[in-house]
Design an enzyme around this catalytic site. Sequence first.
Site, PDB file in Angstrom:
ATOM      1  N   GLU A 267       0.719  -1.372   0.121  1.00 40.12           N
ATOM      2  CA  GLU A 267      -0.140  -0.053   0.018  1.00 40.12           C
ATOM      3  C   GLU A 267       0.811   1.202   0.062  1.00 40.12           C
ATOM      4  O   GLU A 267       0.327   2.313  -0.217  1.00 40.12           O
ATOM      5  CB  GLU A 267      -1.042   0.073   1.359  1.00 40.12           C
ATOM      6  CG  GLU A 267      -2.112  -1.166   1.211  1.00 40.12           C
ATOM      7  CD  GLU A 267      -2.665  -1.365   2.360  1.00 40.12           C
ATOM      8  OE1 GLU A 267      -3.755  -1.666   2.602  1.00 40.12           O
ATOM      9  OE2 GLU A 267      -1.935  -0.969   3.720  1.00 40.12           O
TER      10      GLU A 267
ATOM     11  N   ASP B   1     -12.134  -6.519  -1.413  1.00 38.53           N
ATOM     12  CA  ASP B   1     -12.998  -7.648  -1.234  1.00 38.53           C
ATOM     13  C   ASP B   1     -14.351  -7.304  -1.245  1.00 38.53           C
ATOM     14  O   ASP B   1     -14.726  -6.350  -0.467  1.00 38.53           O
ATOM     15  CB  ASP B   1     -12.705  -8.422  -0.140  1.00 38.53           C
ATOM     16  CG  ASP B   1     -12.182  -7.799   1.245  1.00 38.53           C
ATOM     17  OD1 ASP B   1     -11.045  -7.037   1.192  1.00 38.53           O
ATOM     18  OD2 ASP B   1     -12.801  -8.107   2.280  1.00 38.53           O
TER      19      ASP B   1
END
Length: 228
Positions: free
Chosen positions: A11, A196
């Site tokens: 990230e 997700d």
Amino acid sequence: MIGIIGAMEKETSQLKAMLSDAHTQVISGIEFVDGTLFSQRVVVATCGVGKVFAAICAEAMILRYAPELIINTGVAGSLTSALGITDIAIADAVVQHDMDTTPLGDPKGLLSGINIVNIPTSQKAVDLLKNCIEALGIHTVIGKIASGDQFVDSRQAKNKIAEEFDAIACEMEGASIGHVCYVNGVDFAVLRAISDSFDDESSLDYAKFVTIAAEQAVRVLCEFLKSY
């Protein structure tokens, strides 16, 4: 200076690599890299997964670098059918969904000592993030993001958090960073790309899409820094 915190290297590593005139310092076991990116002074840190690591990182960043704004970036699980894979969730407030002193008569999520459940993010940052995301042609939803020390995998658990807190996404760091910023009087924002989806197989989604989603968040942050 703008501070950027992500839980995982995937990230933050691209952002660190893009910094010019970079300097590295390790505080409390966390590596902070500061430099210049798109004419902005920036410090980037990979805090580690979970609320405690995130809080340690945010406090150290504030005390050492005094940023005017901290942005928590990374990936999150969707709590709504309105957010699909690689869409962006922007927090207008954050909440710790696993903070629970309800046996004492408190509302769930209440943060003792500051007596608040929902911590508001910077409206200025939210507005600019929204504009940048729309300019990139990415779908986004603004709403509450919930944090807790658990990977929320089941549809049942996601439904519970969404219903209890009216949240649009869940992750494991943003609200603790918001907590630290709130008590220090520092503006903050939370930007999360969805890794997700809102179903019973979110762990399978995560393994497949986490890297793609993390790269999507980096795209948005670069656009934000160009516009800030």
